[in-house]
Design an enzyme around this catalytic site. Structure first.
Site, PDB file in Angstrom:
ATOM      1  N   GLY A 106      53.543  14.056  -1.010  1.00 52.27           N
ATOM      2  CA  GLY A 106      52.976  13.907  -2.343  1.00 52.27           C
ATOM      3  C   GLY A 106      53.775  13.068  -3.318  1.00 52.27           C
ATOM      4  CG  ASN A 164      51.657   7.313  -3.266  1.00 53.77           C
ATOM      5  OD1 ASN A 164      51.797   6.314  -3.967  1.00 53.77           O
ATOM      6  ND2 ASN A 164      51.989   7.330  -1.983  1.00 53.77           N
ATOM      7  CG  ASN A 206      43.342   5.225   1.101  1.00 54.51           C
ATOM      8  OD1 ASN A 206      44.012   6.255   1.045  1.00 54.51           O
ATOM      9  ND2 ASN A 206      43.440   4.366   2.113  1.00 54.51           N
ATOM     10  CG  HIS A 232      46.501   1.105   4.409  1.00 53.09           C
ATOM     11  ND1 HIS A 232      46.406   2.094   5.355  1.00 53.09           N
ATOM     12  CD2 HIS A 232      46.989   0.013   5.043  1.00 53.09           C
ATOM     13  CE1 HIS A 232      46.815   1.622   6.517  1.00 53.09           C
ATOM     14  NE2 HIS A 232      47.172   0.362   6.367  1.00 53.09           N
ATOM     15  CG  ASP A 243      42.666   1.891   6.056  1.00 56.53           C
ATOM     16  OD1 ASP A 243      42.690   2.677   5.095  1.00 56.53           O
ATOM     17  OD2 ASP A 243      43.349   2.055   7.085  1.00 56.53           O
TER      18      ASP A 243
END
Ligand code: GAR
Length: 207
Positions: free
Chosen positions: A12, A14, A108, A110, A151
Site C-alpha cells: 500500500g 501507493n 490503475n 502499472h 493494462d
C-alpha cells in the site's frame, strides 16, 4: 467532492502516497472514502486504519471465479457510491461487469511503460524482472484507465527512469515508485476529480 475508493492487495505505498497527497491538499475535489483489500493481511489495511479511512476486506480466495469476485467488488463499489476507483497495487484482474459499469472511472498504476511489459502475468516484481532480463535502458510507470483488457485502457500519464547496469528488480521497483508512481498517481487522481481528463476516440487527454 468525489468519493475515491482505493483497491489494494499488498504493502500500500501507493495508497500512502494518495493519503499524503489528500492531507497536503494536492488532491483537489476528491476524498478517499473507502479502501477495499483482496487480502486480509495486506499492510495497506493498517495504513487505512492509521488514517481513519473505512476499509473492507473482500478476499479473492473466497470466490471461485473472477466473475463472482468481480460481482462482489461491484456491489461494494455501488454501496460506497464510488465516483472514482483507484487500483493501487491491486493484484486481481476485474471482470467486465465492473469495468463496463465504471468505464473511464477506474484508474490503475502499472509499473512499466505500457505497451511494454504489461498484460496478464506482468505484475509487481515480475515486471521489473522482465525489464532487466530484456535489457531495456529506460523504464517507468503508467497511469491509465481500466477497460476489459489487462493494462490496455487509455493512458493518462507516464513517467520514466533510467535502468542502471547493476539494478536488481527490487532497486528498480523502488526507483520507479519513488520517482514516478507516488507522484503521478495522486496527480492523475486530482486531475480526474477536477474533470480535467478528456476522452476522445478512446484516448485520454489532460485539459
Ligand atoms: C506497485 O509497484 C504497482 O505499480 C504494482 O504493484 C506495486 C504495489 O505496491 N502494480 C501492479 O503490478 C499491477 N499490475 P504498493 O502496494 O506498495 O502500492
Amino acid at each position: 467532492m468525489k468519493n475515491i475508493v482505493v483497491l489494494v492487495s499488498g504493502g500500500g505505498t501507493n495508497l500512502q502516497a494518495l493519503i499524503d497527497a489528500e492531507k497536503s491538499g494536492k488532491i483537489k475535489n476528491g476524498k478517499i472514502t473507502c479502501v477495499i483489500s483482496s487480502k486480509p493481511d495486506a499492510y495497506a489495511l493498517e495504513r487505512a486504519a492509521n488514517n481513519g479511512i473505512p476499509a473492507r476486506v473482500i478476499p479473492r480466495r473466497e470466490y471461485a471465479s473472477s466473475v463472482s469476485y468481480s460481482e462482489a467488488i461491484l456491489e461494494a463499489l455501488n454501496e460506497e457510491k464510488a465516483d472514482l476507483v483507484v487500483l493501487a497495487g491491486f493484484m486481481t484482474i476485474l471482470d467486465q461487469c465492473v469495468t463496463k459499469a465504471y468505464a473511464y472511472k477506474i484508474i490503475n498504476v502499472h509499473p512499466a511503460l505500457i505497451p511494454s511489459f504489461c498484460g496478464e502475468g506482468f505484475y509487481g516484481l515480475k515486471v521489473h524482472e522482465a525489464v532487466l532480463a530484456y535489457g531495456v535502458k529506460v523504464s517507468g510507470a503508467t497511469i491509465h484507465f481500466v477497460n476489459e483488457k489487462a493494462d490496455a485502457g487509455a493512458i493518462i500519464l507516464q513517467g520514466t527512469v533510467n535502468v542502471e547496469n547493476d539494478d536488481t528488480p527490487e532497486i528498480l521497483q523502488r526507483r520507479i515508485m519513488e520517482n514516478v508512481e507516488w507522484k503521478l498517481l495522486p496527480e492523475a487522481v486530482s486531475l480526474f476529480c477536477q474533470d480535467r481528463i478528456e476522452i476522445r476516440d478512446g484516448k485520454a487527454y489532460v485539459k
